[in-house]
Design a protein around this motif. Sequence first.
Motif, PDB file in Angstrom:
ATOM      1  N   ASP A 194     -44.381 -27.444 -10.494  1.00 52.06           N
ATOM      2  CA  ASP A 194     -45.509 -26.623 -10.051  1.00 52.06           C
ATOM      3  C   ASP A 194     -44.784 -25.017 -10.770  1.00 52.06           C
ATOM      4  O   ASP A 194     -45.815 -24.221 -11.040  1.00 52.06           O
ATOM      5  N   TYR A 200     -52.890 -27.961 -17.679  1.00 54.63           N
ATOM      6  CA  TYR A 200     -51.658 -28.502 -17.028  1.00 54.63           C
ATOM      7  C   TYR A 200     -51.908 -29.436 -15.844  1.00 54.63           C
ATOM      8  O   TYR A 200     -50.929 -30.634 -15.693  1.00 54.63           O
ATOM      9  N   THR A 201     -52.447 -29.126 -14.919  1.00 50.93           N
ATOM     10  CA  THR A 201     -52.590 -29.793 -13.625  1.00 50.93           C
ATOM     11  C   THR A 201     -53.402 -31.143 -13.815  1.00 50.93           C
ATOM     12  O   THR A 201     -53.095 -32.198 -13.169  1.00 50.93           O
ATOM     13  N   PHE A 206     -54.144 -29.237  -3.862  1.00 48.89           N
ATOM     14  CA  PHE A 206     -53.017 -30.074  -4.309  1.00 48.89           C
ATOM     15  C   PHE A 206     -51.880 -30.286  -3.299  1.00 48.89           C
ATOM     16  O   PHE A 206     -52.012 -29.745  -2.260  1.00 48.89           O
ATOM     17  N   LEU A 233     -49.104 -24.619  -6.246  1.00 44.18           N
ATOM     18  CA  LEU A 233     -50.281 -24.803  -7.001  1.00 44.18           C
ATOM     19  C   LEU A 233     -51.791 -24.483  -6.242  1.00 44.18           C
ATOM     20  O   LEU A 233     -52.430 -23.876  -6.896  1.00 44.18           O
ATOM     21  N   ILE A 242     -48.203 -34.604 -11.131  1.00 38.03           N
ATOM     22  CA  ILE A 242     -49.272 -33.694 -10.214  1.00 38.03           C
ATOM     23  C   ILE A 242     -50.333 -34.511  -9.966  1.00 38.03           C
ATOM     24  O   ILE A 242     -51.251 -35.062 -10.913  1.00 38.03           O
ATOM     25  N   TRP A 286     -54.227 -21.477  -7.676  1.00 35.01           N
ATOM     26  CA  TRP A 286     -55.703 -21.867  -7.755  1.00 35.01           C
ATOM     27  C   TRP A 286     -56.553 -20.897  -6.998  1.00 35.01           C
ATOM     28  O   TRP A 286     -57.361 -20.293  -7.686  1.00 35.01           O
TER      29      TRP A 286
END
Length: 324
Positions: free
Chosen positions: A192, A218-219, A231, A236, A225, A240
């Motif tokens: 993260d 990325y996520t 998440f 994370l 992840i 967000w």
Amino acid sequence: MGTMMSEQEALKCSSARNRGGTQRVEGKLRASVEKGDYYEAHQMYRTLFFRYMSQAKHADARELMYNGAQLFFSYNQLNSAADLSMLVLESLEKSEAEVEDEDLEHLAKLFSLMDPNSPERVAFVSRALKWSTGGSGKLGAPKLHQLLAVTLWKEQNYSESRYHFLHSSDGEGCAQMLVEYSAQRGFRSEVDMFVAQAVLQFLCLKNKISASVVFSTYTQKHPSIEKGPPFVQPLLNFIWFLLLAVDGGKLTVFTVLCEQYQPSLKRDPMYNEYLDRIGQLFFGVPPKQSSSYGGLLGNLLNSLMGSDEEGEEAQEDGSPIELD
């Protein structure tokens, strides 16, 4: 009309003659290099460069040096190649030509052929970036940064690649590189943190779009992840929510968010520094007078309650933040 045609034809013939002459010269230079007469060939390239430049034939000089540099690289003559690469830059600087994508691609190609550990490469990239923004104090053309970032990524020089991605507009490429960086060099517990740092730094550079793209890509692509949001990792979720808050621009939301996620934000002492800057850029928080870490909440509460009287006069940009 006949006279006009003959003038055009004369110009064409003259141009073809020049081109033919250049090709003949290049042929001779190539033959010298192939025979191993590297020093002599290098000196001939330099002589021709200054002759062309004195005749204001900047494009011819540039093309000759670009091809010559590649030729020397192919024979592992790195010093000669680096010297001709610098002359490519010199022709761009002196011609005052517009910055074209093709020129940026040529510069990135030469960069990719240089020895990664050579001082010449450092000097070359610094000068190339300066030229790409018209010699101003700006950080360099985003397109050139993106091309450099991709080269450094291929070399697995992830930290340098990340720096250049931050100054490009390629959030997606940055995210894919960070997934690899995290998998190759990071601990599983830090997955993260790789993206959090990138998002915060993109926001400090006022690049909201790349911040969002790097986060979503990325996520979605990182194998460690689980699908979100929400998440499993609180950090994370913070990022967000922060991206949503930046779009809304409400200071109270930003303040509560930072307060709620302090345990996660304490994992890296730079997070609060970045958030101070983000507060100034997107939520109208006055700059802090001191640059001590961790004073974000106090600063936000003071500004909310109107007790930060000096904030009004502080510089709009606040203190610079290192993005290494």
